[in-house]
Write a protein that holds these residues in place. Structure first.
Motif, PDB file in Angstrom:
ATOM      1  N   LYS A  18       8.756   1.930   0.148  1.00 35.57           N
ATOM      2  CA  LYS A  18       8.787   3.344   0.494  1.00 35.57           C
ATOM      3  C   LYS A  18       8.515   3.526   1.980  1.00 35.57           C
ATOM      4  CE  LYS A  18       6.901   4.990  -3.946  1.00 35.57           C
ATOM      5  NZ  LYS A  18       5.757   5.703  -4.561  1.00 35.57           N
ATOM      6  N   GLU A  19       9.068   4.588   2.547  1.00 39.78           N
ATOM      7  CA  GLU A  19       8.814   4.874   3.955  1.00 39.78           C
ATOM      8  C   GLU A  19       7.376   5.298   4.192  1.00 39.78           C
ATOM      9  OE1 GLU A  19      11.651   7.743   5.234  1.00 39.78           O
ATOM     10  OE2 GLU A  19      13.336   6.332   5.196  1.00 39.78           O
ATOM     11  N   ARG A  20       6.788   5.938   3.197  1.00 38.71           N
ATOM     12  CA  ARG A  20       5.398   6.384   3.322  1.00 38.71           C
ATOM     13  C   ARG A  20       4.820   6.546   1.918  1.00 38.71           C
ATOM     14  NH1 ARG A  20       8.891   9.998   4.737  1.00 38.71           N
ATOM     15  NH2 ARG A  20       8.600   9.453   6.927  1.00 38.71           N
ATOM     16  N   LEU A  21       3.505   6.602   1.858  1.00 36.82           N
ATOM     17  CA  LEU A  21       2.816   6.773   0.581  1.00 36.82           C
ATOM     18  C   LEU A  21       3.096   8.166   0.025  1.00 36.82           C
ATOM     19  CD1 LEU A  21       0.700   5.675  -1.466  1.00 36.82           C
ATOM     20  CD2 LEU A  21      -1.054   6.684  -0.016  1.00 36.82           C
ATOM     21  N   GLU A  22       3.519   8.222  -1.240  1.00 32.79           N
ATOM     22  CA  GLU A  22       3.738   9.512  -1.902  1.00 32.79           C
ATOM     23  C   GLU A  22       2.401  10.033  -2.415  1.00 32.79           C
ATOM     24  OE1 GLU A  22       7.877  10.091  -4.040  1.00 32.79           O
ATOM     25  OE2 GLU A  22       7.019   8.179  -4.593  1.00 32.79           O
ATOM     26  N   VAL A  23       2.162  11.308  -2.177  1.00 32.37           N
ATOM     27  CA  VAL A  23       0.916  11.936  -2.602  1.00 32.37           C
ATOM     28  C   VAL A  23       1.243  12.999  -3.641  1.00 32.37           C
ATOM     29  CG1 VAL A  23      -1.102  13.252  -1.884  1.00 32.37           C
ATOM     30  CG2 VAL A  23      -0.121  11.545  -0.340  1.00 32.37           C
ATOM     31  N   GLY A  24       0.451  13.050  -4.697  1.00 27.81           N
ATOM     32  CA  GLY A  24       0.667  14.077  -5.711  1.00 27.81           C
ATOM     33  C   GLY A  24       1.095  13.466  -7.034  1.00 27.81           C
ATOM     34  N   GLN A  25       1.131  14.288  -8.054  1.00 27.13           N
ATOM     35  CA  GLN A  25       1.470  13.849  -9.396  1.00 27.13           C
ATOM     36  C   GLN A  25       2.964  13.938  -9.632  1.00 27.13           C
ATOM     37  OE1 GLN A  25      -0.822  12.552 -11.501  1.00 27.13           O
ATOM     38  NE2 GLN A  25      -2.251  12.805  -9.786  1.00 27.13           N
ATOM     39  N   PRO A  26       3.517  13.123 -10.575  1.00 33.88           N
ATOM     40  CA  PRO A  26       4.925  13.247 -10.934  1.00 33.88           C
ATOM     41  C   PRO A  26       5.250  14.668 -11.357  1.00 33.88           C
ATOM     42  CG  PRO A  26       3.962  11.272 -11.912  1.00 33.88           C
ATOM     43  CD  PRO A  26       2.828  12.067 -11.314  1.00 33.88           C
TER      44      PRO A  26
ATOM     45  N   ILE B  19       0.833  -1.203   0.000  1.00 36.42           N
ATOM     46  CA  ILE B  19       0.000   0.000   0.000  1.00 36.42           C
ATOM     47  C   ILE B  19       0.867   1.253   0.000  1.00 36.42           C
ATOM     48  CG2 ILE B  19      -1.636   1.340   1.381  1.00 36.42           C
ATOM     49  CD1 ILE B  19      -2.855  -1.355   2.279  1.00 36.42           C
ATOM     50  N   ARG B  20       1.945   1.252   0.791  1.00 31.92           N
ATOM     51  CA  ARG B  20       2.830   2.422   0.834  1.00 31.92           C
ATOM     52  C   ARG B  20       3.574   2.614  -0.491  1.00 31.92           C
ATOM     53  NH1 ARG B  20       4.623   0.443   5.800  1.00 31.92           N
ATOM     54  NH2 ARG B  20       6.716   0.066   4.980  1.00 31.92           N
ATOM     55  N   THR B  21       4.016   1.514  -1.098  1.00 32.25           N
ATOM     56  CA  THR B  21       4.886   1.602  -2.265  1.00 32.25           C
ATOM     57  C   THR B  21       4.115   1.775  -3.563  1.00 32.25           C
ATOM     58  OG1 THR B  21       6.475   0.197  -1.097  1.00 32.25           O
ATOM     59  CG2 THR B  21       6.794   0.454  -3.467  1.00 32.25           C
ATOM     60  N   GLN B  22       2.892   1.214  -3.649  1.00 34.31           N
ATOM     61  CA  GLN B  22       2.060   1.337  -4.843  1.00 34.31           C
ATOM     62  C   GLN B  22       2.809   0.916  -6.112  1.00 34.31           C
ATOM     63  OE1 GLN B  22      -1.437   2.821  -4.901  1.00 34.31           O
ATOM     64  NE2 GLN B  22      -1.100   1.968  -2.872  1.00 34.31           N
ATOM     65  N   PRO B  23       3.357  -0.314  -6.162  1.00 37.30           N
ATOM     66  CA  PRO B  23       4.132  -0.724  -7.340  1.00 37.30           C
ATOM     67  C   PRO B  23       3.260  -0.834  -8.584  1.00 37.30           C
ATOM     68  CG  PRO B  23       3.697  -2.612  -5.928  1.00 37.30           C
ATOM     69  CD  PRO B  23       3.244  -1.393  -5.168  1.00 37.30           C
ATOM     70  N   ASP B  24       3.841  -0.513  -9.736  1.00 37.84           N
ATOM     71  CA  ASP B  24       3.097  -0.621 -10.994  1.00 37.84           C
ATOM     72  C   ASP B  24       2.833  -2.077 -11.360  1.00 37.84           C
ATOM     73  OD1 ASP B  24       2.968   2.110 -11.330  1.00 37.84           O
ATOM     74  OD2 ASP B  24       4.793   2.221 -12.518  1.00 37.84           O
ATOM     75  N   ASP B  25       3.757  -2.954 -10.989  1.00 37.89           N
ATOM     76  CA  ASP B  25       3.615  -4.383 -11.271  1.00 37.89           C
ATOM     77  C   ASP B  25       3.712  -5.112  -9.930  1.00 37.89           C
ATOM     78  OD1 ASP B  25       4.046  -7.104 -11.895  1.00 37.89           O
ATOM     79  OD2 ASP B  25       4.885  -6.590 -13.845  1.00 37.89           O
ATOM     80  N   VAL B  26       2.575  -5.471  -9.371  1.00 37.81           N
ATOM     81  CA  VAL B  26       2.548  -6.053  -8.028  1.00 37.81           C
ATOM     82  C   VAL B  26       3.297  -7.380  -7.975  1.00 37.81           C
ATOM     83  CG1 VAL B  26       1.067  -6.939  -6.200  1.00 37.81           C
ATOM     84  CG2 VAL B  26       0.401  -4.884  -7.436  1.00 37.81           C
ATOM     85  N   LEU B  27       3.156  -8.208  -9.003  1.00 35.83           N
ATOM     86  CA  LEU B  27       3.819  -9.511  -9.000  1.00 35.83           C
ATOM     87  C   LEU B  27       5.338  -9.363  -9.052  1.00 35.83           C
ATOM     88  CD1 LEU B  27       1.510 -11.651 -11.331  1.00 35.83           C
ATOM     89  CD2 LEU B  27       1.638 -11.667  -8.840  1.00 35.83           C
ATOM     90  N   LYS B  28       5.821  -8.485  -9.919  1.00 41.89           N
ATOM     91  CA  LYS B  28       7.271  -8.269 -10.030  1.00 41.89           C
ATOM     92  C   LYS B  28       7.826  -7.705  -8.721  1.00 41.89           C
ATOM     93  CE  LYS B  28       8.816  -6.512 -13.861  1.00 41.89           C
ATOM     94  NZ  LYS B  28       9.115  -5.536 -14.944  1.00 41.89           N
ATOM     95  N   TRP B  29       7.113  -6.728  -8.176  1.00 47.17           N
ATOM     96  CA  TRP B  29       7.557  -6.133  -6.917  1.00 47.17           C
ATOM     97  C   TRP B  29       7.499  -7.143  -5.781  1.00 47.17           C
ATOM     98  CZ3 TRP B  29       4.756  -5.385  -2.378  1.00 47.17           C
ATOM     99  CH2 TRP B  29       5.400  -4.620  -1.389  1.00 47.17           C
ATOM    100  N   SER B  30       6.468  -7.970  -5.760  1.00 49.25           N
ATOM    101  CA  SER B  30       6.327  -8.975  -4.706  1.00 49.25           C
ATOM    102  C   SER B  30       7.500  -9.950  -4.722  1.00 49.25           C
ATOM    103  CB  SER B  30       5.017  -9.744  -4.871  1.00 49.25           C
ATOM    104  OG  SER B  30       3.904  -8.880  -4.762  1.00 49.25           O
ATOM    105  N   ALA B  31       7.933 -10.343  -5.923  1.00 48.02           N
ATOM    106  CA  ALA B  31       9.078 -11.244  -6.036  1.00 48.02           C
ATOM    107  C   ALA B  31      10.322 -10.594  -5.434  1.00 48.02           C
ATOM    108  CB  ALA B  31       9.318 -11.607  -7.498  1.00 48.02           C
TER     109      ALA B  31
END
Length: 218
Positions: free
Chosen positions: A58-66, A31-43
């Protein structure tokens, strides 16, 4: 083939006692990291966990747009660059293959990584702080913005405070980016460093160097 007639009950299923906490921590990290590819990140997450390595979290959820088109394309953000720094900074130089592995684990663009490696003219071994500086440059756009980003990532100060970093660290990052940029002469670089030392002393914060460049410290 029909399923076996075996019946299972709670007494027959062995659930490791640590499993609920592992899954809870994994869910919070996702939830904090919000990976684009959950399976790849999970591995990458469970691989790091099994090896006792720093997790790609990530230490905390990033808020806002790139903040830039480059950031949107690459996926790199200050929080993700901080994760990479925590994972790789204990080594002064890291292998290209290890950097690629950690980069993929955070679901970042391989094309962007190749671009940074080419820009830095890195070989099989990568000077981590030089690569880190290039990452900050991607996030910041200008040298000064990149250095402000570096201070915010590297500082030991609480979030939202002054963001001090050691003078030597700042000088190393600034010198590398300024020489790579090529728009400043060695005399201009050395003059900036000398003036900064008079202002900052042993620790540097963004207002020290932005004031020398006529920028706001905000």
């Amino acid at each position: 083939m029909p399923p076996p007639d075996t019946m299972y009950c709670a007494q027959q299923i062995n659930i490791p006692p640590e499993l609920p906490d592992i899954l809870k921590q994994f869910t919070k990290a996702a939830i904090r990291t919000q990976p684009d590819d959950v399976l790849k990140w999970s591995a990458a997450y469970f691989s790091a966990l099994s090896k006792g390595e720093i997790l790609p979290v990530k230490e905390r959820l990033e808020v806002g747009q790139p903040s830039s088109a480059t950031t949107q394309t690459s996926g790199l953000s200050p929080a993700l660059l901080k994760v990479l720094h925590k994972q790789l900074s204990p080594q002064k130089s890291v292998s290209k293959s290890e950097l690629q592995e950690k980069w993929r684990g955070l679901c970042l663009s391989s094309d962007h990584l190749d671009s940074l490696l080419s820009l830095g003219n890195f070989g099989d071994m990568v000077d981590w702080m030089e690569f880190f500086a290039l990452g900050c440059s991607t996030l910041g756009g200008t040298i000064i913005s990149a250095l402000k980003c570096a201070c915010e990532i590297l500082t030991d100060d609480p979030e939202g405070s002054a963001a001090h970093i050691p003078y030597e660290t700042f000088v190393s990052l600034y010198t590398y980016l300024a020489r790579l940029d090529g728009d400043l002469s060695e005399d201009q670089i050395n003059s900036f460093i000398q003036n900064l030392q008079e202002v900052a002393g042993g620790m540097v914060l963004p207002s020290d160097f932005t004031s020398l460049c006529g920028e706001s410290a905000e």
